[in-house]
Design a protein around this motif. Structure first.
Motif, PDB file in Angstrom:
ATOM      1  N   PRO A 147      45.832  10.788 -20.894  1.00 21.76           N
ATOM      2  CA  PRO A 147      45.208  10.000 -22.133  1.00 21.76           C
ATOM      3  C   PRO A 147      45.542   8.770 -21.971  1.00 21.76           C
ATOM      4  N   GLY A 148      44.656   7.975 -22.432  1.00 16.96           N
ATOM      5  CA  GLY A 148      44.616   6.468 -22.309  1.00 16.96           C
ATOM      6  C   GLY A 148      43.948   5.902 -21.256  1.00 16.96           C
ATOM      7  N   LEU A 149      43.684   6.663 -20.191  1.00 12.63           N
ATOM      8  CA  LEU A 149      43.064   6.432 -18.936  1.00 12.63           C
ATOM      9  C   LEU A 149      41.704   6.787 -18.995  1.00 12.63           C
ATOM     10  N   ASP A 168      42.616  -4.157 -19.231  1.00 11.47           N
ATOM     11  CA  ASP A 168      41.827  -4.018 -20.547  1.00 11.47           C
ATOM     12  C   ASP A 168      40.807  -2.766 -20.605  1.00 11.47           C
ATOM     13  N   SER A 169      41.029  -2.064 -19.431  1.00  6.46           N
ATOM     14  CA  SER A 169      40.151  -0.676 -19.523  1.00  6.46           C
ATOM     15  C   SER A 169      41.097   0.328 -19.890  1.00  6.46           C
ATOM     16  N   ILE A 170      42.279   0.230 -20.582  1.00 11.56           N
ATOM     17  CA  ILE A 170      43.340   1.282 -21.043  1.00 11.56           C
ATOM     18  C   ILE A 170      43.089   1.434 -22.639  1.00 11.56           C
ATOM     19  N   ASP A 171      43.084   2.513 -23.055  1.00 17.43           N
ATOM     20  CA  ASP A 171      43.100   2.736 -24.544  1.00 17.43           C
ATOM     21  C   ASP A 171      44.506   2.806 -24.977  1.00 17.43           C
ATOM     22  N   TYR A 172      45.125   1.939 -25.440  1.00 14.32           N
ATOM     23  CA  TYR A 172      46.576   1.764 -25.723  1.00 14.32           C
ATOM     24  C   TYR A 172      47.069   2.543 -27.117  1.00 14.32           C
ATOM     25  N   SER A 173      46.036   2.842 -27.858  1.00 14.62           N
ATOM     26  CA  SER A 173      46.243   3.429 -28.880  1.00 14.62           C
ATOM     27  C   SER A 173      47.158   5.119 -28.857  1.00 14.62           C
ATOM     28  N   LYS A 174      46.553   5.460 -27.560  1.00 14.74           N
ATOM     29  CA  LYS A 174      47.180   6.939 -27.047  1.00 14.74           C
ATOM     30  C   LYS A 174      48.634   6.727 -26.438  1.00 14.74           C
ATOM     31  N   LEU A 175      49.153   5.596 -26.266  1.00 17.76           N
ATOM     32  CA  LEU A 175      49.917   5.511 -25.300  1.00 17.76           C
ATOM     33  C   LEU A 175      51.347   5.266 -26.066  1.00 17.76           C
TER      34      LEU A 175
END
Ligand SMILES: Cc1cc2nc3c(=O)[nH]c(=O)nc-3n(C[C@H](O)[C@H](O)[C@H](O)COP(=O)(O)OP(=O)(O)OC[C@H]3O[C@@H](n4cnc5c(N)ncnc54)[C@H](O)[C@@H]3O)c2cc1C
Length: 600
Positions: A326-328, A206-213
């Motif tokens: 990106p995303g992390l 839940d600390s990952i920004d999935y919109s960038k993956l």
């Protein structure tokens, strides 16, 4: 408490599981010694089974009656066939497994197998008398007697973990190293070397920004790894892809003076084909980014494995490195990356049965033999456990040829050529890879597994039915017309797959055959010409495999041999003329000398 066993297996990793299971299948009284039984079958690194060439090997282990594919089918959370756009020889199944479920199931399967006792013990010493193993002494003081030992201690022997300039002993994260056993092996006359491997960080989902993956889904219709399963029941998860960038690379370059791989702190050689991110940045300096696969470790936790960026940098550098991706940017680290150095046995000390040449009854399998990977370990474990059992039973050893299996290629490479870096399987290592497809592993190996006592009635029944279905389908395709031509010709001339066939010929669809079986028959038909050519090459080479050499052959007495050839033959002690011909430095002329000697 029982203190005497037919076979003792040291280590409950992937090699140990298959070794003890094989021994028990042959009806022997086996004991598995491992310090933490709750960690049996633990995946020290990536929770995934299979992949290029490794997937083929898992199918082979299964075809022989081993456990790995069954465990994976029941605990897999994402199934994919890799290389679908390429030729059938390189199609490879890969499964993301739930690491906790896998480990629990492995333990449960072993505990419920007749003939297996599991004890929570760390072995300190292997005892031997007159060049033959007699038993083990554990750290607790417990002494056990045995006829054979299979050593599968993985990365634990004198394991030393590295994070930046910090070093601490351990076999893997949070588990003690096995130090005393190395000394015991040295005392038995075994030579040891040093290798290295590494693992990346695990972060919170839940600390990952999935919109960038980029999303990476599994196959829509997951296909089981095991020949005895016909479907996968559990829900599938997706994985994610991101990339490193110039900033990440600069952070690493700026901190190489703290990277134990490059400061001289680590001396063991690492896996060339699974390099750390530090090595990737240096070796492929022209690449401006590297892929990072974000893979769920389990359905029970929110741990994400960051595949592709293993390293041994200090923790604060790892924080910076991860957050440049990106995303992390805001990722929470659960466990930092680390590297580990460990002792291994240069495997030319082993016979093709994986028994040591120095100590009768001592077999070795897995990472201790200089390999890397769960599948390589499991394949060796199965063959070592099987051979230990066959020897006790007074039967002929079980040997797999290079044209029969990847397992045979691997063992032959290990014992004939040795390793100077962690050995990983590739399809390119097999000269007959067209014959070694993942779909035909059962046809290649299940009859052998049955003959050796590994394949039970249930598997044999499924195998026999599948072969009958394949033959019937083949007969149908070569004898049935479709739009004026025989179906087999249509399949050869046009690139039609199993979906086309089943849609176009309702009579076949009505048979409700598994897609995978139909595909296998189509490949047999389409590649029949190549397969025939390959088989001819194999039969030419097989005559050398049949000419046996005694392990105690007196090479000094063969005066016509060159000195170098004599020395190499004495070192390796090949069991066949074919194996002798594959030893580095042995020439065709040396083989002729051996042939003349054998004729005499
Ligand atoms: C940090 C790390 C990173 C890795 N990275 C990769 C990678 O990138 N790619 C890859 O392919 N592989 C990697 N591996 C290796 C992978 O884990 C092994 O290839 C695989 O697990 C080998 O299986 P095994 O059965 O030989 O040994 P292991 O799975 O290591 O199992 C060894 C078992 O032996 C037990 N044991 C050890 N000593 C004793 C003793 N004296 N007495 C009793 N029990 C003992 C241990 O407790 C353990 O249960 C990595 C391993 C580690 C630790």
């Amino acid at each position: 408490m029982q203190t005497e066993f037919d076979i003792i297996v040291i280590g409950g990793g992937h090699a140990g599981i298959e070794a003890v299971y094989a021994g028990a299948k042959l009806g022997l009284n086996c004991c598995l010694l491992t310090p933490l039984p709750e960690h049996i079958g633990q995946m020290s690194c990536n929770p995934a089974i299979g992949g290029l060439a490794k997937g083929q090997m898992v199918r082979e282990i299964d075809a022989l009656g081993g456990l790995m594919a069954e465990l994976t089918d029941q605990t897999g959370i994402q199934f994919r066939i890799l290389n679908r756009s390429k030729g059938p020889a390189v199609w490879a199944p890969r499964v993301q497994a739930d690491r906790f479920a896998y480990s629990r199931l492995a333990r449960k399967r072993l505990e419920s197998t007749t003939g297996i006792t599991i004890l929570a013990e760390l072995v300190d010493k292997i005892t031997a008398e007159n060049g033959r193993v007699t038993g083990v002494i554990c750290q607790s003081g417990k002494q056990l007697a045995t006829k054979a030992i299979v050593l599968t201690a993985g990365t634990f022997m004198r394991g030393m973990m590295h994070v930046g300039t910090k070093q601490f002993p351990g076999g893997r994260y949070d588990e003690p190293a096995a130090d005393a056993i190395s000394q015991s092996l040295l005392e038995l006359g075994i030579t040891l070397g040093r290798l290295k491997t590494g693992t990346p960080a695990r972060i919170a989902a839940d600390s990952i920004d999935y919109s960038k993956l980029q999303r990476q889904d599994g196959d829509l219709n997951p296909e089981p790894l095991s020949f005895i399963n016909d479907k996968i029941e559990q829900d599938q998860v997706c994985c994610w892809i991101t990339w490193t960038n110039e900033r990440t690379h600069q952070i690493i370059r700026d901190n190489l003076h703290q990277a134990p791989l490059y400061t001289g702190q680590i001396t063991g050689v690492g896996p060339r084909y699974c390099p750390s991110i530090e090595t990737k940045i240096i070796r492929f300096s022209d690449k401006d980014r590297h892929q990072v696969f974000l893979e769920p470790e389990s359905l029970e936790t929110d741990w994400i494995y960051c595949n592709g960026i293993s390293n041994a940098l200090p923790q604060e550098v790892q924080d910076e490195l991860l957050r440049s991706i990106p995303g992390l940017e805001n990722c929470k680290v659960y466990r930092y990356a680390y590297a580990i150095e460990y002792d291994f046995l240069p495997p030319t000390q082993l016979l093709p049965t994986l028994e040591t040449k120095t100590v009768a009854g001592l077999y070795c399998a897995g990472q201790v033999n200089g390999t890397s990977g769960y599948e390589e370990a499991a394949g060796q474990g199965l063959m070592a456990g099987l051979n230990a059992a066959l020897k006790i039973l007074g039967k002929e050893p079980a040997l797999l040829r290079r044209d029969q299996s990847y397992i045979g290629v691997m063992i032959d490479d290990l014992v004939t050529k040795g390793v100077d870096e962690p050995y990983r399987m590739f399809t390119s290592r097999a000269e007959h890879r067209l014959l070694l497809r993942s779909d035909n592993a059962d046809a290649r190996l299940t009859p052998l597994g049955r003959q050796w006592g590994l394949v039970d009635d249930h598997r044999w029944e499924i195998f026999s039915r599948r072969q009958q279905q394949k033959t019937a389908l083949y007969d149908y395709l070569v004898s049935t017309n479709y739009q004026g031509r025989k179906l087999d010709r249509v399949l050869c001339q046009q690139d039609h797959d199993e979906n086309w066939l089943l849609q176009s010929v309702p009579e076949l669809a009505a048979r409700e055959l598994p897609n995978e079986l139909v595909r296998s028959v189509i490949w047999d038909i389409r590649y029949a010409g190549y397969i025939e050519k390959e088989n001819k090459l194999v039969s030419k080479a097989v005559h050398l495999e049949k000419i046996k050499l005694k392990p105690d052959t007196d090479y000094d007495a063969i005066t016509q041999l060159r000195n170098e050839a004599r020395q190499r033959l004495k070192d390796i002690r090949p069991l066949t003329l074919a194996q002798a011909s594959r030893i580095i430095g042995i020439t065709p002329a040396d083989i002729t000398v051996l042939m003349i000697h054998l004729k005499k």
